[in-house]
Design an enzyme around this catalytic site. Structure first.
Site, PDB file in Angstrom:
ATOM      1  N   GLU A  64      -5.983 -10.853  -1.490  1.00 45.00           N
ATOM      2  CA  GLU A  64      -6.783 -10.713  -0.251  1.00 45.00           C
ATOM      3  C   GLU A  64      -8.275 -10.673  -0.574  1.00 45.00           C
ATOM      4  O   GLU A  64      -9.016  -9.818  -0.079  1.00 45.00           O
ATOM      5  CB  GLU A  64      -6.386  -9.429   0.491  1.00 45.00           C
ATOM      6  CG  GLU A  64      -4.899  -9.313   0.752  1.00 45.00           C
ATOM      7  CD  GLU A  64      -4.508  -8.096   1.587  1.00 45.00           C
ATOM      8  OE1 GLU A  64      -5.391  -7.411   2.112  1.00 45.00           O
ATOM      9  OE2 GLU A  64      -3.293  -7.848   1.702  1.00 45.00           O
TER      10      GLU A  64
ATOM     11  N   GLU B  43       0.793  -1.239   0.000  1.00 51.04           N
ATOM     12  CA  GLU B  43       0.000   0.000   0.000  1.00 51.04           C
ATOM     13  C   GLU B  43       0.821   1.283   0.000  1.00 51.04           C
ATOM     14  O   GLU B  43       0.618   2.160   0.840  1.00 51.04           O
ATOM     15  CB  GLU B  43      -0.978  -0.017   1.182  1.00 51.04           C
ATOM     16  CG  GLU B  43      -1.887  -1.242   1.184  1.00 51.04           C
ATOM     17  CD  GLU B  43      -2.789  -1.334   2.397  1.00 51.04           C
ATOM     18  OE1 GLU B  43      -2.633  -0.528   3.333  1.00 51.04           O
ATOM     19  OE2 GLU B  43      -3.663  -2.230   2.430  1.00 51.04           O
TER      20      GLU B  43
HETATM   21  C1  XIL Z   1      -6.244  -6.769   8.289  1.00 45.88           C
HETATM   22  C2  XIL Z   1      -6.528  -7.979   9.170  1.00 45.88           C
HETATM   23  O1  XIL Z   1      -7.399  -8.829   8.475  1.00 45.88           O
HETATM   24  C3  XIL Z   1      -7.132  -7.534  10.478  1.00 45.88           C
HETATM   25  O2  XIL Z   1      -7.265  -8.635  11.373  1.00 45.88           O
HETATM   26  C4  XIL Z   1      -6.266  -6.449  11.126  1.00 45.88           C
HETATM   27  O3  XIL Z   1      -6.901  -5.966  12.273  1.00 45.88           O
HETATM   28  C5  XIL Z   1      -6.009  -5.316  10.169  1.00 45.88           C
HETATM   29  O4  XIL Z   1      -5.454  -5.823   8.961  1.00 45.88           O
HETATM   30  N1  XIL Z   1      -4.966  -4.967   3.694  1.00 45.88           N
HETATM   31  C6  XIL Z   1      -3.933  -5.746   4.132  1.00 45.88           C
HETATM   32  C7  XIL Z   1      -4.149  -6.661   5.274  1.00 45.88           C
HETATM   33  O5  XIL Z   1      -2.859  -5.756   3.505  1.00 45.88           O
HETATM   34  O6  XIL Z   1      -2.990  -6.844   6.038  1.00 45.88           O
HETATM   35  C8  XIL Z   1      -5.287  -6.190   6.160  1.00 45.88           C
HETATM   36  O7  XIL Z   1      -5.537  -7.192   7.133  1.00 45.88           O
HETATM   37  C9  XIL Z   1      -6.512  -5.902   5.333  1.00 45.88           C
HETATM   38  C10 XIL Z   1      -6.238  -4.820   4.323  1.00 45.88           C
END
Ligand code: XIL
Length: 375
Positions: free
Chosen positions: A262, A157
């Site tokens: 994701e 990001e």
């Molecule tokens: C999220 C997790 O799923 C949560 O449990 C945590 O509280 C916050 O992060 N983008 C990403 C992930 O790259 O690491 C994130 O994961 C979701 C958004």
């Protein structure tokens, strides 16, 4: 090839004829030869305290990602303290099941302790100090799991929605080349590992263009970027099939692989005017934002199934460059979407419901793979 297809089809037909004892085709089997299918796994799953979740993971997925276990705040909470307990268990879990193991993530602006960027007086450190800290972190962690974690999300990001670089402490202190440095350090620590630039909403044109320019520049400099991760925190309407398709094609043209890193599809009312996955976002709960607290209506269930089918058709079309599709969680109950960006909603973004049963969206994803193989 024909033979393999025939066998795959027969297996599917047998499954759909539904001899009562016959389990449905697992996702990883349905997409074998196309791309790996994965899930982000959480602490109870890593440590064996969620046996129902573990059974789904073992049956359905051939790759895993760590939902939080390898983030800086967990693995390196203090300057001289690394805690590998959970990360070691995560890697052992993947090895036990012969899975492709993903590391997530090395350099990010969230879930990183503030000390990383500051000196004893609380001021920002200088470029050399932060580069050294970044190097120590990357070489220690990537080095520890060398040859065992096959793919790392190196930078997560780094871009704003308009495609410019995010003003994170990394950028402010080190400057633009923090990205190239992170990839170089990771490559030095494990020259065989796949290295990914990972971000959300790259399907939106301004951000996509920023990412394309960034990757093109890194490649021109000889920086070892092997893939782009499209996070895939999607909704029922975003991104459009056309934008998903064009985004994958655009990155493929740069000579990098694409991973859907994701994936989840939100069915709840949107609370932002633009699609985002910025984890620090917090929006106040209101009853109207949580319409399906008592269950998902059939019509929405079907919409979700259709949506997953549409997305998987696009991924399959690009099976030559898409190497992996990873869901961000196993069952709906596990999903971060229940608490983000509004705490305490009942969300339905994944393929398995709260009791671990496959949803119509699961069958839809399987059907897309089966249809492609009969063609
Ligand atoms: C999220 C997790 O799923 C949560 O449990 C945590 O509280 C916050 O992060 N983008 C990403 C992930 O790259 O690491 C994130 O994961 C979701 C958004």
């Amino acid at each position: 090839m024909l033979n393999r297809r025939f066998m795959a089809v027969s297996a599917l037909v047998a499954a759909s004829l539904g001899a009562a004892a016959q389990a449905p085709t697992p996702l990883k089997e349905a997409y074998k030869g196309d791309f790996l299918i994965g899930a982000a796994i959480n602490t109870p799953q890593i440590t064996g305290q969620d046996s129902r979740g573990d059974a789904i993971i073992e049956a359905q997925f051939d790759t895993i990602s760590p939902e939080n276990a390898l983030k800086w705040e967990r693995i390196h909470p203090k300057p001289d303290t690394y805690d590998f307990t959970l990360a070691d268990q995560y890697v052992a879990f993947g090895e036990k099941h012969h899975m492709f193991i993903v590391g997530h993530c090395l350099v990010w602006h969230n879930q990183v302790p503030d000390w990383v960027f500051r000196d004893d007086k609380g001021n920002f450190v200088d470029r050399a100090t932060l580069l050294k800290r970044m190097h120590d972190h990357i070489s220690t962690i990537v080095g520890r799991y060398k040859g065992r974690i096959q793919s790392w999300d190196v930078v997560n990001e780094a871009l704003n929605e308009d495609g410019t670089l995010r003003q994170s402490p990394w950028l402010k202190i080190i400057g633009e080349d923090y990205i190239a440095k992170a990839f170089q350090y990771a490559h030095e620590a494990d020259p065989q590992a796949q290295l990914t630039y990972n971000d959300y909403s790259l399907e939106n044109e301004p951000k996509r263009n920023g990412a394309l320019a960034l990757i093109a520049k890194l490649k021109a400099q000889g920086v070892p970027v092997t893939s782009v991760g499209l996070q895939g925190h999607d909704s029922l309407t975003w991104p459009s099939v056309e934008d998903q398709d064009a985004t994958i094609s655009d990155f493929a043209k740069l000579g990098v692989k694409v991973v859907i890193s994701e994936l989840d599809v939100d069915v709840l009312p949107s609370v932002t005017h633009q699609q985002t996955a910025e984890v620090s976002l917090k929006v106040q709960q209101e009853p109207k934002l949580n319409p399906y607290a008592n269950g998902l209506p059939q019509s929405v269930q079907q919409e979700l199934a259709q949506r997953y089918a549409d997305l998987f058709r696009v991924y399959l079309k690009h099976r030559d460059v898409v190497t992996r599709v990873t869901f961000w969680g196993v069952t709906d109950g596990d999903s971060w979407r229940n608490d983000w960006p509004v705490k305490g909603r009942t969300s339905y973004p994944l393929l398995f419901d709260r009791s671990g049963q496959p949803k119509p969206a699961f069958q839809a994803a399987i059907r897309v793979a089966a249809d492609a193989k009969t063609k």
